[in-house]
Write an enzyme that holds these catalytic residues in place. Structure first.
Site, PDB file in Angstrom:
ATOM      1  N   ASP A   1       0.871  -1.139  -0.148  1.00 31.10           N
ATOM      2  CA  ASP A   1       0.309  -0.124  -0.009  1.00 31.10           C
ATOM      3  C   ASP A   1       0.739   1.144  -0.092  1.00 31.10           C
ATOM      4  O   ASP A   1       1.668   1.205   0.598  1.00 31.10           O
ATOM      5  CB  ASP A   1      -1.009  -0.091   1.055  1.00 31.10           C
ATOM      6  CG  ASP A   1      -1.895   1.065   1.218  1.00 31.10           C
ATOM      7  OD1 ASP A   1      -3.085   0.803   0.777  1.00 31.10           O
ATOM      8  OD2 ASP A   1      -1.424   2.229   1.684  1.00 31.10           O
TER       9      ASP A   1
ATOM     10  N   ASP B   1      -4.037   2.437  -5.228  1.00 32.88           N
ATOM     11  CA  ASP B   1      -2.777   2.426  -4.481  1.00 32.88           C
ATOM     12  C   ASP B   1      -2.339   1.042  -3.776  1.00 32.88           C
ATOM     13  O   ASP B   1      -1.499   1.242  -3.117  1.00 32.88           O
ATOM     14  CB  ASP B   1      -2.303   3.428  -3.566  1.00 32.88           C
ATOM     15  CG  ASP B   1      -2.857   3.423  -2.361  1.00 32.88           C
ATOM     16  OD1 ASP B   1      -4.139   2.728  -2.263  1.00 32.88           O
ATOM     17  OD2 ASP B   1      -2.434   3.993  -1.294  1.00 32.88           O
ATOM     18  N   GLU B   2      -3.146   0.078  -4.041  1.00 31.76           N
ATOM     19  CA  GLU B   2      -2.702  -1.187  -3.182  1.00 31.76           C
ATOM     20  C   GLU B   2      -3.065  -2.573  -3.881  1.00 31.76           C
ATOM     21  O   GLU B   2      -3.917  -2.518  -4.937  1.00 31.76           O
ATOM     22  CB  GLU B   2      -3.411  -1.066  -1.842  1.00 31.76           C
ATOM     23  CG  GLU B   2      -5.051  -1.442  -1.965  1.00 31.76           C
ATOM     24  CD  GLU B   2      -5.527  -0.947  -0.494  1.00 31.76           C
ATOM     25  OE1 GLU B   2      -5.896  -2.052   0.367  1.00 31.76           O
ATOM     26  OE2 GLU B   2      -6.073   0.132  -0.268  1.00 31.76           O
TER      27      GLU B   2
END
Ligand code: DCP
Ligand code: CA
Ligand code: CA
Length: 357
Positions: free
Chosen positions: A9, A104-105
Site C-alpha cells: 500500500d 494504490d494497493e
C-alpha cells in the site's frame, strides 16, 4: 503449500505524488482535496498534515480548522491513475500473482517463489523480495510503499498498515495470535461501525476479547460468527482475486450549494454518464447495472440501482436509466448535496453495440 501473501500500500498516495512533483510541498502539511472555503472533502493528507488530525474523507472546512497552515492542493485524478499504472507495472515484474484492490494497493501471492520446509521459513523468504520491491518503487517512482507479509490477506493487510509510512512488517504464523490480541475489533476485515458497536456493547473491544469469548458469536453477529472467530485467530483462506477486472465504475459530485434544480442535476448526470461511458469503452466493457447515489444536506445518503439484460455502453443509455431511477423513487424531494452515478455488472458488450470497424 505454505502461503506467502504480500499486501502493498502506497503511503499517503495522492499527497506523496504532489510532494514528489513539487519540491516546495515537501515537509509541508499537504492536503489534497477541495479548499477549506469550498464544500467537499479531503482525499489525502500528507503525514505532516496527519499530525494535526487531518484524515481522508473529512470535510475540507474541518481540515482547515485543524490545520490552519495546511497547503490545499486540488486532486489530479488522471495523474494518480497514471502513476498507479506505473507502480503496478513494477509490482508485476516481481513475478507474483497480483490482485489490485484499489488505486494504490495490491495483494501479491509469492507462495511459489518462497516455498521452504516450514510456514515461517517460507514467509521469511519473502522479506528480501519485499525489500527489493520497495527499493525499486523508490528508485523508479520516488515514492514510498509499505508492505505487509503474512500467510493470508487479513494478516498481510494489517501488517502493511502496522509500520506506515515506509514500513515492512512480517507476521509469522507463530506470532499471529499475539499480534492480533491488542488490535481493536474494527481492525478485522468486515467489521464495520455497526458490528463494532454490537461487539462493544457485549464488552468485546479488542481482537483478544474475541479470541477469549466463550459464548456463540452468532448470537451477536448472526451467521458471520464462526468466520469472525476464525479471523480473530488470524485464519483466513480467501483466495486472491486474480485478473485485473474492474467490478464497478462510478463518478460523483458534491455541489457548491445544495440543489434540487433539475437542469443542474441533469447536466451533472449527463457529464458523469459520458465519463463512465468513456471508461467502459476504454476497457471494452458494458454494464448491466446502473446505480444512482444522492446525499442530502443532512448527509443522509441513498442509493438505488437497476439492472438490464443487455449491457449498456452509450452515455445516453446510462444517463436515461440514472434519470429514471431518480424519478422512480422521487429522490430529488429536497436539495441534494451530492449526486453520483455508477455502473457495475461489467461484461462484454453485446455484438450489436460494438462499434463497426
Ligand atoms: N482516497 C480518497 N478518499 C478517501 C480515501 C482515499 O480519495 N476517503 C484516495 C486518496 C489516497 C488514496 O485514495 O491517497 C489511497 O487511500 P489510502 O486509504 O491508501 O490512504 P493514503 O494512501 O492517502 O494514506 P496511507 O499512507 O494511510 O495509506
Ligand atoms: Ca495508501
Ligand atoms: Ca490504499
Amino acid at each position: 503449500m505454505h502461503r506467502v501473501i504480500f499486501h502493498l500500500d502506497m503511503d499517503a498516495f495522492y499527497a506523496s505524488v504532489e510532494q514528489r512533483d513539487n519540491p516546495a510541498l515537501r515537509g509541508q502539511p499537504v492536503i489534497v482535496g477541495a479548499p477549506p472555503s469550498r464544500r467537499g472533502v479531503v482525499a489525502a493528507a500528507s503525514y505532516e498534515a496527519r499530525k494535526f488530525g487531518v484524515r481522508s474523507a473529512m470535510p475540507s472546512a474541518t481540515a482547515g480548522r485543524l490545520c490552519p497552515n495546511g497547503v490545499f492542493v486540488p486532486p489530479r485524478m488522471e495523474h494518480y491513475r497514471q502513476e498507479s499504472r506505473q507502480i503496478m507495472e513494477i509490482v508485476a515484474r516481481s513475478g507474483a500473482a497480483i490482485e489490485q484492490v484499489s488505486i494504490d494497493e495490491a495483494y501479491l501471492d509469492l507462495s511459489a517463489t518462497c516455498q521452504a520446509v516450514g510456514a515461517d521459513e517460507s514467509l521469511s523468504r519473502g522479506q528480501p523480495i519485499a525489500r527489493e520491491l520497495k527499493q525499486q518503487i523508490l528508485l523508479q517512482r520516488q515514492l514510498t510503499a509499505s508492505i505487509g507479509i503474512a500467510s493470508n490477506k487479513l494478516l498481510a493487510k494489517l501488517a502493511s498498515d502496522f509500520a506506515k509510512p515506509d514500513g515492512l512488517t512480517l507476521i509469522t504464523e507463530r506470532d499471529k495470535v499475539q499480534f492480533l490480541r491488542p488490535m481493536p475489533v474494527r481492525a478485522i476485515h468486515g467489521v464495520g461501525r455497526v458490528t463494532e458497536q454490537v461487539l462493544q456493547q457485549a464488552g468485546l473491544h479488542t481482537v483478544g476479547d474475541l479470541q477469549d469469548y466463550s459464548g456463540d458469536l452468532r448470537a451477536l453477529v448472526g451467521s458471520w460468527g464462526p468466520k469472525l472467530k476464525q479471523f480473530a485467530f488470524g485464519k483466513d483462506d480467501r483466495p486472491l482475486e486474480l485478473g485485473d477486472e474492474v467490478k464497478s465504475i462510478s463518478a460523483e459530485e458534491t455541489f457548491e450549494r445544495d440543489t434540487a434544480d433539475r437542469k443542474i442535476l441533469r447536466a451533472c448526470l449527463l457529464e458523469q454518464a459520458a465519463d463512465i461511458s468513456a471508461r467502459l469503452k476504454r476497457r471494452r466493457l458494458g454494464a448491466r447495472t446502473v446505480q444512482v447515489k444522492v446525499r442530502y444536506g443532512d448527509f443522509t445518503t441513498l442509493t438505488r440501482q437497476m439492472s438490464v439484460e443487455e449491457p449498456l455502453v452509450e452515455p445516453g443509455d446510462i444517463y436515461r436509466l440514472g434519470c429514471w431511477l431518480l424519478a422512480r423513487d422521487k429522490l430529488v424531494n429536497r436539495p441534494l448535496r451530492l449526486l453520483g452515478l455508477g455502473v457495475s455488472g461489467l461484461d462484454e458488450p453485446s455484438a450489436q453495440q460494438l462499434p463497426l470497424l
